[in-house]
Design a protein around this motif. Structure first.
Motif, PDB file in Angstrom:
ATOM      1  N   ARG A   1       0.854  -1.195   0.000  1.00 37.00           N
ATOM      2  CA  ARG A   1       0.000   0.000   0.000  1.00 37.00           C
ATOM      3  C   ARG A   1       0.885   1.239   0.000  1.00 37.00           C
ATOM      4  O   ARG A   1       1.897   1.293   0.685  1.00 37.00           O
ATOM      5  CB  ARG A   1      -0.885  -0.003   1.231  1.00 37.00           C
ATOM      6  N   LYS A   2       0.502   2.246  -0.785  1.00 33.21           N
ATOM      7  CA  LYS A   2       1.283   3.483  -0.863  1.00 33.21           C
ATOM      8  C   LYS A   2       0.428   4.647  -0.393  1.00 33.21           C
ATOM      9  O   LYS A   2      -0.759   4.710  -0.724  1.00 33.21           O
ATOM     10  CB  LYS A   2       1.720   3.727  -2.307  1.00 33.21           C
TER      11      LYS A   2
ATOM     12  N   VAL B   1       3.906  -1.309   3.624  1.00 30.19           N
ATOM     13  CA  VAL B   1       3.378   0.029   3.320  1.00 30.19           C
ATOM     14  C   VAL B   1       4.543   0.899   2.873  1.00 30.19           C
ATOM     15  O   VAL B   1       5.645   0.778   3.419  1.00 30.19           O
ATOM     16  CB  VAL B   1       2.741   0.663   4.596  1.00 30.19           C
TER      17      VAL B   1
END
Ligand code: N01
Length: 531
Positions: free
Chosen positions: A4-5, A129
């Motif tokens: 996830r960004k 992340v």
């Protein structure tokens, strides 16, 4: 879970994390909060021990960022209990639709700054992340301290820590219970446990000062008065040294007559709770003045506790206030009960924990439940327990080995784009935590916005400014009596920790300083440093 960004990852869904999420999301950033627990609340989720409540009045120990929220919410008591504070935080989460961006049951395992890509690579128990910024909203008192008692793992009864209390209520009815430690957590829980247990053994290493809370139902007139001028009330409190109402006294204990002092101390004992230390301006500055207050409290202990030997053991010997002052409901009175026994660990040290109790001073105590009320690795523990690596793979734990250095409790050299909320070097634990963390949330959010508006990618503090700042933090403390005893303020409750005073004393000068730093385009911080 796939990678996830996002712009900002916030660690922790307590008071700080919730407000950060609201603030940063409102400013247009992509942001998520990761939380180790299965629900929000931070401190107020973990500390569910009997009697847990705030000791700063709830009308002050609450958010002020939203006027409608502070008008709408009704506290039932002067000092609200843990379940009500948790209910409040859940209300805030629902009111501002925060839950959709909080990932529960998600523990941060490591956070590494990638210097080439200028972002944080964060490994969590639920996947990876990438975030431009990482904000540690991990709390000052959230890493429980479990002393290395011999045989602790052998204990087969119910083992509890006040800072990691089970979610289902614990009923001690009919049980023999031991509690180790006599800090705030123990002082709040002992009177409640004593009412349930068949017998309660209290193992004390250092007697502590405590002031009666005189808690009770919220006074509707006081509530109405505060709510009629809430912003002004908050502002006035913030102008006091500790950011708490009632601490603005200017007269000196050393200059008052015996009678004046007695009257004033009595008034503050009966009415002010933590504000007892605000009775005179010199109590935390001058040892002689401090001793006047300390001996007043010792006198009260002797009045309350029937057995003179027990009263003597419960009478603290150190400077009042240099360990965090406690506020209680019936603490000293509990020692008048037949089912409560105080054991002095100085003359009866714990030899070992056994499968069904403990041995102290060669006496064996068989107990159904053993409670560790042994505190926290304060201010730094929650961060050093995570594997955080900054520039050149430098580990935060290693960098802080000889003392935690931070610029303003907000930024740490070698750890770019990492912010701390109420970090070491800020008033934090020596202030009303909620407005202190709101101040930091707003400062950090504005800083990130400013960077966006001014095309800056990376911000960091330098070694030189943070060293200078921490020297100043300690110089300020040197002018007070805060360093005169062992406390978690100076790391002395954890053997392997550097002994250094961590909080900054003085809300008004601190607020002025960080406001000035921001106004001068974050003076002291460096942007987009090239190696
Ligand atoms: O922890 P503490 P706490 N053998 O560190 C003893 C906040 N808080 O959880 O003093 C034997 O104060 C230790 O003894 P000593 C508040 O800021 C707020 O109670 O080191 N004993 C001490 O008695 C507070 O200050 C509220 O000699 C050992 C106790 O354990 C902070 O949290 C409520 C030991 C620890 O006391 C921490 O409070 C609760 C050992 N090996 C907490 N190791 C409010 O009211 C430690 N002890 C808002």
């Amino acid at each position: 879970m796939s990678l996830r960004k996002m712009d900002v990852l916030v660690v922790g869904a307590g008071f700080s994390g919730l407000y950060l999420l609201h603030k940063l999301r409102s400013s247009g950033f992509s942001v998520a909060v990761v939380e180790k627990a299965d629900q929000l609340g931070g401190t107020w989720h973990w500390n569910r021990y009997p009697g847990a409540r705030c000791d700063i009045p709830s009308l002050q120990y609450s958010y002020q960022f939203d006027e409608e929220l502070q008008q709408d919410w009704k506290w039932s008591e002067k000092y609200s209990a843990q379940p009500e504070i948790l209910e409040y935080l859940n209300h805030v989460a629902d009111r501002f639709d925060l839950r959709r961006d909080i990932e529960f049951n998600t523990e941060v395992i490591s956070a590494t700054f990638n210097e080439e890509r200028c972002l944080w690579e964060i490994k969590t128990s639920k996947g990876d992340v990438e975030a431009k910024f990482c904000i540690m909203a991990t709390g000052c008192l959230s890493a429980p301290n479990t002393p290395d008692f011999e045989g602790l793992n052998d204990y087969e009864g119910q083992l509890l820590h006040t800072g990691k209390w089970p979610q289902t209520p614990v009923d001690f009815t009919g049980e023999t219970v031991a509690i180790i430690g006599t800090g705030s957590s123990s002082i709040q829980s002992i009177p409640v446990i004593a009412e349930q247990a068949k017998h309660l053994y209290v193992f004390q290493r250092t007697a502590n000062y405590s002031i009666p809370s005189n808690n009770g139902p919220m006074d509707p007139d006081e509530e109405a008065l505060v709510k009629s001028r809430y912003p002004e009330f908050r502002k006035e409190n913030w102008e006091n040294g500790f950011g708490i109402a009632g601490l603005e006294e200017e007269s000196l204990a050393t200059e008052a007559s015996d009678q004046e002092r007695q009257e004033k101390f009595n008034h503050h004992w009966e009415k002010e709770g933590l504000g007892f230390l605000g009775a005179y301006a010199d109590l935390m500055l001058d040892k002689e003045a401090n001793e006047l207050a300390a001996s007043f409290v010792r006198g009260k202990v002797k009045e309350i506790v029937n057995d003179p030997e027990v009263a003597e053991l419960l009478s603290p010997k150190f400077t009042i206030g240099c360990k965090r002052l406690c506020v209680d409901t019936g603490y000293f009175e509990a020692f008048n009960r037949d089912n409560v026994t105080l054991i002095d660990l100085n003359t009866n040290p714990i030899d070992k924990i056994t499968d069904d109790g403990l041995i102290a001073g060669q006496e064996e105590y068989q107990v159904d439940s053993l409670i560790l009320a042994t505190g926290f690795d304060a201010m730094t523990g929650a961060m050093t327990r995570i594997d955080i690596k900054g520039r050149k793979g430098i580990s935060l734990k290693e960098q802080w080995k000889d003392g935690a250095k931070s610029y303003l409790g907000l930024g740490i050299s070698n750890f770019p784009n990492l912010f701390t909320v109420t970090g070491p070097g800020s008033p934090s634990v020596l202030s009303n935590m909620v407005p202190s963390l709101e101040l930091h949330v707003e400062w950090i959010s504005q800083c990130i916005e400013w960077m966006r508006d001014n095309n800056k990618t990376v911000i960091e503090s330098t070694k030189a400014v943070e060293e200078e700042w921490m020297i100043f933090v300690n110089e300020v403390a040197d002018q007070t009596v805060y360093k005169s005893c062992n406390s978690w303020y100076n790391g002395s409750n954890i053997d392997e920790k550097a002994k250094e005073f961590l909080p900054f004393i003085g809300v008004p000068p601190y607020t002025e300083k960080i406001t000035e730093v921001a106004e001068q385009n974050y003076q002291g911080f460096v942007f987009d440093k090239t190696n």
